[in-house]
Design a protein around this motif. Structure first.
Motif, short mmCIF file in Angstrom:
data_model
loop_
_atom_site.label_atom_id
_atom_site.label_comp_id
_atom_site.label_asym_id
_atom_site.label_seq_id
_atom_site.Cartn_x
_atom_site.Cartn_y
_atom_site.Cartn_z
N THR A 41 0.83 -1.21 0.00
CA THR A 41 0.00 0.00 0.00
C THR A 41 0.86 1.25 0.00
O THR A 41 0.56 2.24 -0.70
CB THR A 41 -0.93 -0.02 1.23
OG1 THR A 41 -1.73 -1.20 1.21
CG2 THR A 41 -1.84 1.21 1.23
N LEU A 42 1.93 1.25 0.79
CA LEU A 42 2.83 2.40 0.82
C LEU A 42 3.51 2.62 -0.54
O LEU A 42 3.76 3.77 -0.93
CB LEU A 42 3.88 2.22 1.91
CG LEU A 42 3.39 2.25 3.36
CD1 LEU A 42 4.55 2.03 4.32
CD2 LEU A 42 2.69 3.57 3.66
N VAL A 43 3.81 1.54 -1.21
CA VAL A 43 4.47 1.68 -2.51
C VAL A 43 3.59 2.44 -3.49
O VAL A 43 4.06 3.30 -4.25
CB VAL A 43 4.85 0.29 -3.06
CG1 VAL A 43 5.30 0.39 -4.52
CG2 VAL A 43 5.95 -0.33 -2.23
N VAL A 44 2.31 2.17 -3.47
CA VAL A 44 1.40 2.82 -4.43
C VAL A 44 0.72 4.05 -3.81
O VAL A 44 -0.28 4.55 -4.34
CB VAL A 44 0.33 1.82 -4.92
CG1 VAL A 44 0.98 0.67 -5.66
CG2 VAL A 44 -0.51 1.31 -3.75
N SER A 45 1.25 4.53 -2.69
CA SER A 45 0.62 5.67 -2.01
C SER A 45 0.55 6.92 -2.88
O SER A 45 -0.47 7.66 -2.81
CB SER A 45 1.33 5.97 -0.69
OG SER A 45 2.72 6.26 -0.92
N THR A 65 6.63 5.65 -0.34
CA THR A 65 6.92 4.62 -1.35
C THR A 65 8.26 3.96 -1.07
O THR A 65 8.40 2.72 -1.17
CB THR A 65 6.93 5.25 -2.76
OG1 THR A 65 5.65 5.81 -3.02
CG2 THR A 65 7.28 4.22 -3.81
N ALA A 66 9.25 4.78 -0.70
CA ALA A 66 10.56 4.21 -0.37
C ALA A 66 10.47 3.28 0.84
O ALA A 66 11.08 2.21 0.88
CB ALA A 66 11.57 5.34 -0.11
N VAL A 67 9.69 3.73 1.86
CA VAL A 67 9.51 2.86 3.03
C VAL A 67 8.82 1.56 2.65
O VAL A 67 9.16 0.47 3.12
CB VAL A 67 8.72 3.62 4.12
CG1 VAL A 67 8.37 2.68 5.28
CG2 VAL A 67 9.51 4.81 4.63
#
Length: 494
Positions: A195-199, A229-231
């Motif tokens: 989910t964070l990657v596509v935030s 996204t980096a995280v």
């Protein structure tokens, strides 16, 4: 051919049973002659699987940096997700069965439900072994005995007595829950990281709505979501390694608790070893019976026939002499007279004597009387005297050995001497034997051309099977050019 070394060994009851199907000869320097057990083979295979490296861990070590981006990582996540679903379903069912069983046990209805809880490890273990195929190329064998034709009560009693059943239950109740929880946690981490990657895309799609990836902190725009996204990428990368490690732990525990062990087949091994020993004893008893029947029956009848033919020849010879005296020395009987009959009787007598000699040799080959009466040293000395190649016998034995040991050693010597006379071109053979540390050590050496192939005939294979029953070893060393040495080691307690 090069040096061939054949070994037949059986560790006895509790070990192979570990004793079973004959093993094949190896094409290397060491060749195996003898029996190794099918039951023990299955247990050894399970032990080998448990001690071998996990395929996922091997892939991780081979490509530690690229591993999260490989198919192996995807298989790990599929395995962990499937295990998490299986664990959740199993936990719900077991909790329901336990509560209902305890609640209804006061009226006796809950006992079958509690029995189902006790046996729940069987289907759960079977499903876990199938699930392992996602990450392991070699399946974990089923530790339970096959029960073809057995009814349900017999199957139930057998399964309750098997240790593998309780190991599977322990895996289901004690091991699977924490592993399931860890799998669910890693799966949640994977989803959150994805989910964070596509935030940035999520922020762009939901604009102008406020998006908070961290509670209380709104993300103004897609560019401000790039750090998340980096995280997320870091979480996916680290999660790939964590998934591999968790998969490795789960696979090892499954091998340990859901795979076969040698003690699972210990009773079968012991009974198989005893049954083989009983078969060998029965075979030996039957061979001794045949020997007695031939010695007391057919052999005595041939002796009587030879004597009868001798008396007939003597009678015909007297009549022929009387006929020649009456005719003044002329033989006028022709081929059908006493002289012709005498020739036929002499021929029959010679054939009967030859058959008697062959029968005596056959009786000696079945089980020599000198072995029964005087022991191994005297029997080997007698064979050496009849052998066409000079044989030096050096047997220093403390006394009589157990019957099976003497019989096995005797036929080992005779097989080695026969091979030396037929195939090796030897000019001298040495038989050396001692008893050391409770074991008979016997070695037959010839100076022949060598190059013997233990796999070429059934003689050594049969001896190896006999030696295996006595928990001994049979070794053949035969380099090209010689010498050839056959060594027998067998416990005197056999």
């Amino acid at each position: 051919m090069g040096t061939g070394r054949a070994t037949a060994e059986n560790t006895g009851a509790g070990a192979t049973g570990a004793v079973g199907a004959p093993s094949s000869f190896l094409s290397s320097t060491t060749a195996v002659v003898g029996a190794a057990g099918a039951v023990r083979a299955a247990g050894a295979a399970g032990a080998a699987d448990r001690s071998s490296e996990v395929a996922v861990l091997a892939a991780l070590r081979a490509r530690p940096l690229r591993f999260p981006f490989t198919r192996d990582s995807l298989r790990c996540w599929a395995y962990l997700a499937g295990g998490a679903v299986l664990g959740l379903v199993t936990a719900v069912l077991l909790l329901a069965l336990t509560v209902l069983g305890l609640g209804l046990s006061v009226v006796g209805v809950g006992l079958p439900l509690l029995l189902a809880v006790a046996l729940s490890g069987l289907p759960a273990g079977a499903l876990e072994r199938r699930l392992l195929r996602l990450v392991e190329p070699e399946p974990v064998p089923d530790p339970h005995r096959a029960l073809p034709g057995a009814g349900r009560p017999a199957r139930l009693r057998t399964r309750l007595r098997e240790r593998a059943t309780w190991r599977e239950l322990a895996h289901t109740l004690l091991v699977a829950p924490p592993l399931t929880a860890a799998g669910l946690g890693l799966t949640a981490l994977l989803l959150f990281s994805a989910t964070l990657v596509v935030s940035p895309v999520v922020v762009q799609v939901l604009a102008p709505e406020t998006v908070m990836l961290i509670p209380g902190h709104a993300v103004p725009g897609p560019l401000h979501a790039l750090p998340f996204t980096a995280v997320g990428l870091a979480g996916l990368y680290l999660g790939g390694h964590a998934g591999a490690l968790l998969t490795t732990a789960r696979v090892r525990l499954a091998r340990l608790l859901l795979g076969p062990r040698e003690e699972d087949s210990g009773g079968q091994v012991l009974e198989l070893t005893r049954s083989r020993a009983r078969l060998a004893d029965a075979f030996e008893a039957e061979r001794r019976r045949i020997e007695r029947d031939l010695h007391d029956g057919a052999q005595q009848q041939l002796v009587a026939l030879t004597m009868t033919l001798g008396l007939a020849a003597h009678e015909l010879r007297g009549r022929a002499d009387a006929g020649r005296a009456d005719t003044g020395g002329a033989d006028t009987d022709g081929a059908d007279g006493p002289a012709g009959a005498l020739a036929l009787v002499d021929r029959a007598r010679g054939e009967a004597r030859q058959a008697l000699e062959q029968l005596r040799a056959l009786v000696r080959g079945i089980h020599p009387q000198v072995l029964t009466d005087h022991g191994l040293a005297a029997a080997v000395a007698e064979v050496a005297l009849r052998h066409p190649v000079p044989v030096e016998v050096d047997l220093d034995l403390p006394g009589r050995l157990p019957g099976p040991v003497e019989t096995t050693a005797y036929f080992t010597v005779t097989e080695a001497l026969t091979n030396a006379a037929k195939h090796s071109g030897a000019t001298a053979v040495t038989v050396h034997g001692r008893v050391a540390d409770g074991r008979l050590v016997l070695q037959v050496t010839d100076d022949g051309r060598g190059g013997a192939d233990p796999a070429a005939g059934a003689g050594l294979q049969g001896l190896a099977d006999r030696v295996a029953i006595l928990r001994g070893r049979l070794m053949v060393t035969s380099p090209t050019g010689g010498p050839t040495a056959l060594r027998l080691e067998v416990p005197c307690s056999g």
